[in-house]
Design a protein around this motif. Structure first.
Motif, PDB file in Angstrom:
ATOM      1  N   MET A 119      30.962  20.325 -30.525  1.00 51.78           N
ATOM      2  CA  MET A 119      31.498  21.604 -30.917  1.00 51.78           C
ATOM      3  C   MET A 119      32.192  21.575 -32.192  1.00 51.78           C
ATOM      4  SD  MET A 119      34.599  23.484 -28.618  1.00 51.78           S
ATOM      5  CE  MET A 119      35.917  22.353 -29.319  1.00 51.78           C
ATOM      6  N   ARG A 120      32.073  22.350 -33.137  1.00 47.28           N
ATOM      7  CA  ARG A 120      32.556  22.276 -34.429  1.00 47.28           C
ATOM      8  C   ARG A 120      33.950  23.210 -34.328  1.00 47.28           C
ATOM      9  NH1 ARG A 120      28.544  24.130 -38.984  1.00 47.28           N
ATOM     10  NH2 ARG A 120      30.466  23.078 -40.410  1.00 47.28           N
ATOM     11  N   ILE A 121      34.985  22.588 -35.150  1.00 51.41           N
ATOM     12  CA  ILE A 121      36.336  23.005 -35.152  1.00 51.41           C
ATOM     13  C   ILE A 121      36.459  23.753 -36.377  1.00 51.41           C
ATOM     14  CG2 ILE A 121      38.892  22.491 -35.256  1.00 51.41           C
ATOM     15  CD1 ILE A 121      38.426  19.931 -33.779  1.00 51.41           C
ATOM     16  N   SER A 122      36.632  25.218 -36.216  1.00 48.79           N
ATOM     17  CA  SER A 122      36.966  25.925 -37.386  1.00 48.79           C
ATOM     18  C   SER A 122      38.124  25.664 -38.108  1.00 48.79           C
ATOM     19  CB  SER A 122      37.107  27.524 -36.760  1.00 48.79           C
ATOM     20  OG  SER A 122      38.377  27.873 -36.377  1.00 48.79           O
ATOM     21  N   ARG A 123      38.031  26.260 -39.353  1.00 50.39           N
ATOM     22  CA  ARG A 123      39.438  25.945 -40.283  1.00 50.39           C
ATOM     23  C   ARG A 123      40.570  26.599 -39.901  1.00 50.39           C
ATOM     24  NH1 ARG A 123      40.589  24.494 -45.378  1.00 50.39           N
ATOM     25  NH2 ARG A 123      41.979  25.463 -46.655  1.00 50.39           N
ATOM     26  N   GLN A 124      40.331  27.844 -39.156  1.00 47.88           N
ATOM     27  CA  GLN A 124      41.655  28.532 -38.709  1.00 47.88           C
ATOM     28  C   GLN A 124      42.185  27.766 -37.538  1.00 47.88           C
ATOM     29  OE1 GLN A 124      38.619  29.963 -39.190  1.00 47.88           O
ATOM     30  NE2 GLN A 124      39.047  31.270 -41.065  1.00 47.88           N
ATOM     31  N   ALA A 125      41.308  27.023 -36.855  1.00 48.34           N
ATOM     32  CA  ALA A 125      41.836  26.292 -35.702  1.00 48.34           C
ATOM     33  C   ALA A 125      42.514  25.037 -36.261  1.00 48.34           C
ATOM     34  CB  ALA A 125      40.928  25.809 -34.838  1.00 48.34           C
ATOM     35  N   VAL A 126      42.084  24.487 -37.226  1.00 54.02           N
ATOM     36  CA  VAL A 126      42.788  23.471 -37.904  1.00 54.02           C
ATOM     37  C   VAL A 126      44.068  23.850 -38.761  1.00 54.02           C
ATOM     38  CG1 VAL A 126      42.551  21.359 -39.731  1.00 54.02           C
ATOM     39  CG2 VAL A 126      40.611  22.214 -38.376  1.00 54.02           C
ATOM     40  N   LEU A 127      44.074  24.986 -39.313  1.00 49.25           N
ATOM     41  CA  LEU A 127      45.501  25.495 -39.619  1.00 49.25           C
ATOM     42  C   LEU A 127      46.325  25.844 -38.911  1.00 49.25           C
ATOM     43  CD1 LEU A 127      43.916  27.852 -42.676  1.00 49.25           C
ATOM     44  CD2 LEU A 127      45.071  25.515 -42.904  1.00 49.25           C
ATOM     45  N   ALA A 128      45.914  26.035 -37.280  1.00 50.13           N
ATOM     46  CA  ALA A 128      46.843  26.519 -36.500  1.00 50.13           C
ATOM     47  C   ALA A 128      47.330  25.328 -35.637  1.00 50.13           C
ATOM     48  CB  ALA A 128      46.199  27.669 -35.593  1.00 50.13           C
ATOM     49  N   ALA A 129      46.985  24.132 -36.121  1.00 49.82           N
ATOM     50  CA  ALA A 129      47.048  22.964 -35.282  1.00 49.82           C
ATOM     51  C   ALA A 129      48.778  22.877 -35.114  1.00 49.82           C
ATOM     52  CB  ALA A 129      46.619  21.838 -36.024  1.00 49.82           C
ATOM     53  N   ARG A 130      49.094  22.350 -33.873  1.00 57.69           N
ATOM     54  CA  ARG A 130      50.374  22.223 -33.611  1.00 57.69           C
ATOM     55  C   ARG A 130      51.131  21.055 -34.425  1.00 57.69           C
ATOM     56  NH1 ARG A 130      51.567  22.171 -27.807  1.00 57.69           N
ATOM     57  NH2 ARG A 130      49.579  20.751 -27.759  1.00 57.69           N
ATOM     58  N   THR A 131      52.236  20.917 -34.640  1.00 57.52           N
ATOM     59  CA  THR A 131      52.795  19.767 -35.251  1.00 57.52           C
ATOM     60  C   THR A 131      54.074  19.203 -34.273  1.00 57.52           C
ATOM     61  OG1 THR A 131      54.440  20.814 -36.634  1.00 57.52           O
ATOM     62  CG2 THR A 131      52.064  19.929 -37.533  1.00 57.52           C
TER      63      THR A 131
END
Length: 203
Positions: free
Chosen positions: A1-13
């Motif tokens: 499954m490819r992770i979209s750029r939007q999903a990476v930007l929305a990653a929690r910290t």
């Protein structure tokens, strides 16, 4: 499954160490002010309790941690508030340190006293021993750059002793080849507990 750029930007910290939380990583939510809740990674939960943050689902009155409770009393007035830490260099230095070496030692001590130490220690448990460097920058701000790099990930921290937040995460990436050459001298090492130790000749 490819992770979209939007999903990476929305990653929690993590609200304390600012590390990007891994997909599926279990976190606990804490409230710094009794109203809003933030994510805290497993490595930083003790730190959140030390700051008096309220754990989600716990009673509204924060419970004083055991470590703080032990300090209450007359004797605690005379105790040092600074926790004992391992020396930054392994052997006694038998010569006068240069200004850049002094900056390296001070920056390492500040990093070792920060929450970021737990972050890199946790990553090292998964990825193994990293390469590390401590590089003082020229200029009036006396900033030092601490770089920790594995084959598939790297983190770079800026240490400014006079700042209100002396240690901060500046940059991170996946390929160490992205790093500038000046930061890849690898003049330090990381201990298993996450402490940075600069390689300084004792004589």
């Amino acid at each position: 499954m490819r992770i979209s750029r939007q999903a990476v930007l929305a990653a929690r910290t993590c609200a304390i160490c600012e590390r990007t939380l891994l997909v599926g990583e279990r976190t606990v939510r804490y409230s710094p002010n009794g109203e809003d809740f933030v994510d805290v990674c497993p490595l930083c939960q003790d730190e959140a309790l030390e700051h008096g943050w309220l754990k989600e689902g716990s009673p509204t009155t924060p419970v004083v941690s055991e470590r703080r409770r032990k300090r209450i009393g007359l004797a605690s007035l005379f105790e040092s508030r600074k926790p004992a830490s391992a020396p930054v260099v392994d052997e006694p230095i038998l010569r006068r340190l240069s200004e850049p070496e002094k900056a390296m030692v001070e920056a390492s001590e500040l990093f070792n006293g920060s929450a970021f130490r737990r972050t890199v220690a946790g990553i090292a448990k998964s990825l193994g021993e990293p390469k590390a460097s401590v590089v003082p920058l020229s200029g009036v701000n006396a900033e030092v750059v601490v770089t920790v790099a594995w084959d598939i990930s790297w983190y770079q921290y800026r240490v400014t002793p006079e700042s209100g937040q002396p240690v901060r995460l500046a940059e991170r990436g996946h390929d160490p080849r992205e790093l500038e050459t000046m930061f890849t001298s690898w003049n330090a090492r990381l201990r298993p507990d996450g402490r940075i130790v600069p390689n300084i000749s004792p004589v």
